[in-house]
Every structure is written in structure tokens, then in C-alpha cells.
Design a protein around this motif. Sequence first.
Motif, PDB file in Angstrom:
ATOM      1  N   UNK A  35      26.621  43.988  47.894  1.00 22.90           N
ATOM      2  CA  UNK A  35      27.989  43.937  48.402  1.00 22.90           C
ATOM      3  C   UNK A  35      28.282  42.548  48.956  1.00 22.90           C
ATOM      4  N   UNK A  36      29.416  41.987  48.590  1.00 21.09           N
ATOM      5  CA  UNK A  36      29.952  40.789  49.233  1.00 21.09           C
ATOM      6  C   UNK A  36      31.141  41.238  50.075  1.00 21.09           C
ATOM      7  N   UNK A  37      31.111  40.943  51.369  1.00 19.65           N
ATOM      8  CA  UNK A  37      32.154  41.395  52.287  1.00 19.65           C
ATOM      9  C   UNK A  37      33.043  40.227  52.709  1.00 19.65           C
ATOM     10  N   UNK A  38      34.224  40.575  53.236  1.00 18.57           N
ATOM     11  CA  UNK A  38      35.175  39.571  53.731  1.00 18.57           C
ATOM     12  C   UNK A  38      35.329  38.437  52.719  1.00 18.57           C
ATOM     13  N   UNK A  39      35.738  38.794  51.501  1.00 16.93           N
ATOM     14  CA  UNK A  39      35.709  37.843  50.393  1.00 16.93           C
ATOM     15  C   UNK A  39      36.944  36.941  50.329  1.00 16.93           C
ATOM     16  N   UNK A  40      38.041  37.334  50.961  1.00 17.00           N
ATOM     17  CA  UNK A  40      39.248  36.514  50.915  1.00 17.00           C
ATOM     18  C   UNK A  40      38.953  35.134  51.492  1.00 17.00           C
ATOM     19  N   UNK A  72      31.654  36.149  44.522  1.00 23.60           N
ATOM     20  CA  UNK A  72      31.232  36.556  43.181  1.00 23.60           C
ATOM     21  C   UNK A  72      29.773  36.265  42.938  1.00 23.60           C
ATOM     22  N   UNK A  73      29.325  35.095  43.371  1.00 22.81           N
ATOM     23  CA  UNK A  73      27.916  34.737  43.222  1.00 22.81           C
ATOM     24  C   UNK A  73      27.024  35.641  44.062  1.00 22.81           C
ATOM     25  N   UNK A  74      27.485  35.954  45.259  1.00 22.14           N
ATOM     26  CA  UNK A  74      26.717  36.820  46.159  1.00 22.14           C
ATOM     27  C   UNK A  74      26.534  38.210  45.566  1.00 22.14           C
ATOM     28  N   UNK A  75      27.618  38.787  45.034  1.00 17.02           N
ATOM     29  CA  UNK A  75      27.533  40.131  44.454  1.00 17.02           C
ATOM     30  C   UNK A  75      26.657  40.140  43.204  1.00 17.02           C
TER      31      UNK A  75
END
Length: 398
Positions: A106-111, A118-121
Amino acid sequence: MSHVSSTGTATRWFGTGHSTLTDPAAAGAEAAGAALAGRDAAVVFVFCSVGYHVPELFDALRAQAGADTVIVGCTTSGQLADGRVSRAGVAITAWGGAGFTVRTKIARAVTGRLREAGAEAAACLAGLDGEHKALLMIGDGLTGTQHEIVRGAFSVVGAAIPLVGGYAGDDLTYVRTYQFHGGRDGVEIMSDAVIGIAIGSDGPMGVGIAHGWRKEGDALVVTSSNGGRILELDGEPALDVFLRRLGVDDSALDDITAFRDLAFHHPLGLSRRSGEDIRVIHDGDRGDRSLFCLADVPQGALIWLMETDQESLINGAADASGQALDALGGAPALGMLVFDCAGRWIKLGPAGVEQENAEFGKRLDGVPYGGFYSTGEIARVRGALGMHHFTLVTLALA
């Protein structure tokens, strides 16, 4: 609905369930019962309308989930499974058995950090088992320049791994969307998140992409742009060119809802080697005379206004499912996951949506399928590109 495939002693299955019961707990129990049928799933996808995304829905599902089952999903602008579609309801798609591996991130607080998110997820792919691999992504549909998430994922995945997915909706109200992640012990309900779902499989997986639109009029060159904002077309202010092509004047912008509806029926086609990617115009700026799209329109690109008709849109269902099935290389399909644009639903209307799903049924001939109507579609088989709108994306599993 479910399908089971056996090779020697190895058994794999794919199941779908759908419910429009008004009580979320009852709807979750009904859809999960049809999809799981007492089996331990590797992964369960939950797609539901806003209003159903409550703990009670997931409690009913978790009661039927296995200890290692991964539960993911999102709110939608419509869902489909069991050959049925609904605006209000829940659709559940699941698969399991021998040879499946699933990992999530999960990538959180993406805004404000979309490429990084995207890379994190996409990091969920690290160390994944399976002869065949794919990365699925489910994101918040209101984060803005969605293509940045795909670019971030590509920086990790590279060109060799298929990338598919869709962005969450909220029944076309554009207020807030929700994403889901968890398992039997609990499911988290989030917003402003991107979920990466890495799928490893002993059997092949195939991706299909189709939209059913065609070019209208002469080509235009994007002479100035910044991300999804188009500043100039053929050296003129982009808004001026667009309005002139449509035969309207600045008064079309007096009512932004009416302007968006007008632009909705005249999206842009962005030239690609494999055809045209669709870009939906969401706004026009009277100040700088620009047009705004939710995904990138690169400077120097060749674009057209696009047109379509009911038959062409419906044929897109056959094209997308056929491409995914053909990519299995002759292996029998176990099931298919579908990411269909909510804009296509609006364009097709209720009767057209039923016809579209009938096309799925004819092409798949009893193979189960399920998915949702999204606010942006992700599909990349090769290369760095992969963000789409007004498009139908499919993932077939063998």
C-alpha cells in the motif's frame, strides 16, 4: 459462478459473485458465498458502490475467507460479475488453488507524490514466485494526474511485466473514493491510496485493451503542453481550436457541467504505435485558453478528436476479451478480471451496458468474469505507457 481447472493433481479455480441486496452485510455474504463456495482463495477482489463500503460488508466476507487470503478492492461507479451489472451493489471475484502467489503493498497519502507512490506500490513484485507475473494496481480516482502513478510503477517493474488495473470511483459524484486492503483478521478502508497487487502464476496471463473509438477530422499537433494541460494545438490556444472544431463559442463554458458533457462526447485520441489512447477533456480555462485532461498529453504528440457509435463500443468488449484470451497461447482460460471505464457506461446507457456484457459472455463461453467501472484504466503489456480513459482492460488467467 466459478470455473475449475485440473492438471494432474493440481487444481485451480476462479469464482465470481454479485449481489444487489440493500443490506451490505447480506450483500457481502451472498456475493462471497457465490465467489468462494467454501474454498480458500489466494486473493479476493471486492468492488462495491459507495454506501456498501462499511465494516459489515467485510465482516461477512472475512467469515468465509481463508487464513492467508488477501482481500483488496475499491468503491466504484458500477460493478459486474456473474454476467450481471449494477450501479448499487457489490461484486466479488476470487481465485485460488495450486500455483498462485499474491503479494501486496500500500502507498498512502499519495496526492502530491504520485510517481513515488506508484513506485512504492510496485515494490510488492520483489521476490515474487511464479513462472508468469503481472502487477495489478488499484488507486484513488481523484488524485489528479494518474499517469504519474503508472510511470512510478514502470520505474520499478520495467518493460517485461504486464501492468493492469483501475482507479476507484464514487458513483460519478467525484467527492471521495475508497480503497480496501486486508485479510481474514481485518480489512482497512482508505482514501488517497494506491494498492499494488503482484500476481505470480504457474499458468499464463493475458491482457486485452480496447476502446471502440475512431478518428474524426484532421490530426492536430500538441505544440505546447504540461502534463495533462494542453496549452496549444497547431500553434494556437488549445481551447480556441477545440471550440472551433465543435462549432461552438466561449458561451459553451458558461455552464461547466454542460461543457464537460460536450467534451465527454468528443474525447481526444493520442497517437500510439498500437493505436490511439483516449484522453477525456475535463475542463477549459478561459484565462490561458488551455484544456485539461486527467492524464498526460505530451508536447509534440499527434492527436485527433474521436467519435464512436453504440456498435463500436460494444464490439470493444469482444476485442478486449479476445486479446486477453489469445495471449494465453492456447491454454484454456480460468477466468477474467475486467476494468471498464465509467464513461463507457454513460455513453452506452443501461441497455448498451447489458449488450456489452452479453458480448463478454459470448466470447468467454461460460468462463467467469468480474470487475468494475473505473475512473481511469491501467494497461501496459510493453513499453512505458499504460494510462487510459474510455477504455476497457481485461486480464485473463489460465
